[in-house]
Design a protein around this motif. Structure first.
Motif: not given
Length: 311
Positions: A113-134
């Protein structure tokens, strides 16, 4: 009658690795060294993430959870394996075997489950870098981690409670170095079809489900990276995923092959199980240290802070 059959069998025998006795001492030293490196590497990763404010981001919060999981997962199986390498009896109490099977299933499921969460985290970081922290705020990150732990432990508990109700017959030998659910079913003289169906459903929903989520996240990541015009931008975006992708390949590659192979104690099955349970937890800190510039920089800062004054 069921209680009589269950109480009559108090111990199982873990056959362990199919090797000659004179080689067991060598393997004991080798696996002890791997286990100590696993403890040291993951403890160091946890300490570094906690101490260095540069790493107080969602990505490293999840990485800290991964390091803690690797500590737990290896500590569930390796100490007993080390004990059996130097022991002639190689026995384990039925209750201890069920407990070990529970924690193997729970920690492995949490890591999936955590690896799936980390994959989603990388997707958000790359696709929405300006809104990543939010988007990846502390509340969401904590909820995703607690959800991973909770889902895996509930899944493991349901499977183990059903396995604990089985009657175990005269055959007490487990052709493995650790107790896993699939290795307990052949020892039972009860009908194990409900257990097998439940384990199959858990595996499909839990492990294959998280794998599909990871593949979907990376499909979106690749699509986003290909839309970046500059080569340096693409390279930088992909480099943020390389460590996680390597960990996913190691975890799912060895894990799937280990569980898909029949429980026969064959050398090939043992190799994949050892990689999944023993080697991968040691490699994860190395993967993130060698392939991640921020982790290497944090290691240098920690070395200068704590060790340089002593030199």
């Amino acid at each position: 009658m069921a209680m009589k059959n269950y109480s009559a069998i108090s111990e199982f025998v873990l056959l362990g690795l199919p090797i000659e006795p004179r080689i067991q001492a060598v393997l004991f030293v080798l696996f002890l060294l791997i286990y100590l490196l696993t403890l040291m590497g993951n403890f160091l990763m946890l300490l570094m993430i906690r101490a260095d404010f540069h790493l107080h981001t969602p990505m490293y919060f999840f990485l800290g959870q991964l390091s803690f999981l690797d500590l737990c997962h290896s500590s569930v199986t390796v100490p007993k394996m080390l004990e059996n390498l130097l022991s002639e009896s190689k026995t384990i109490f039925v209750e201890s075997c069920l407990a070990q099977a529970f924690f193997v299933f729970a920690t492995g499921g949490t890591e999936a489950c955590l690896l799936a969460v980390m994959a989603y985290d990388r997707y958000v970081a790359i696709s929405c870098p300006l809104l990543y922290g939010q988007l990846m705020n502390k509340q969401l990150c904590a909820g995703l981690v607690w959800g991973s732990w909770g889902l895996a432990f509930v899944d493991a508990l349901i499977n183990i409670l059903l396995a604990a109700s089985l009657d175990y017959c005269e055959d007490q030998t487990i052709p493995h170095f650790s107790c896993e659910l699939s290795s307990l079913f052949p020892l039972s003289c009860s009908d194990t079809s409900p257990n097998f169906i439940l384990l199959l459903c858990s595996s499909v929903l839990h492990f294959f489900g998280t794998f599909i989520m990871i593949v979907s996240s990376y499909a979106c990541i690749v699509s986003t990276i290909l839309s970046i015009s500059s080569t340096s931008g693409r390279s930088k975006a992909f480099s943020t995923c390389s460590s996680h992708l390597t960990t996913v390949i190691l975890f799912y590659g060895s894990g799937f092959l280990s569980y898909l192979l029949p429980t026969s104690g064959s050398p090939l099955e043992m190799v994949f199980s050892l990689q999944y349970s023993v080697v991968t937890p040691m490699l994860n800190p190395l993967i993130y240290s060698l392939q991640n510039k921020e982790v290497r920089a944090a290691l240098r800062r920690m070395f200068r802070k704590y060790f340089h004054p002593l030199l």
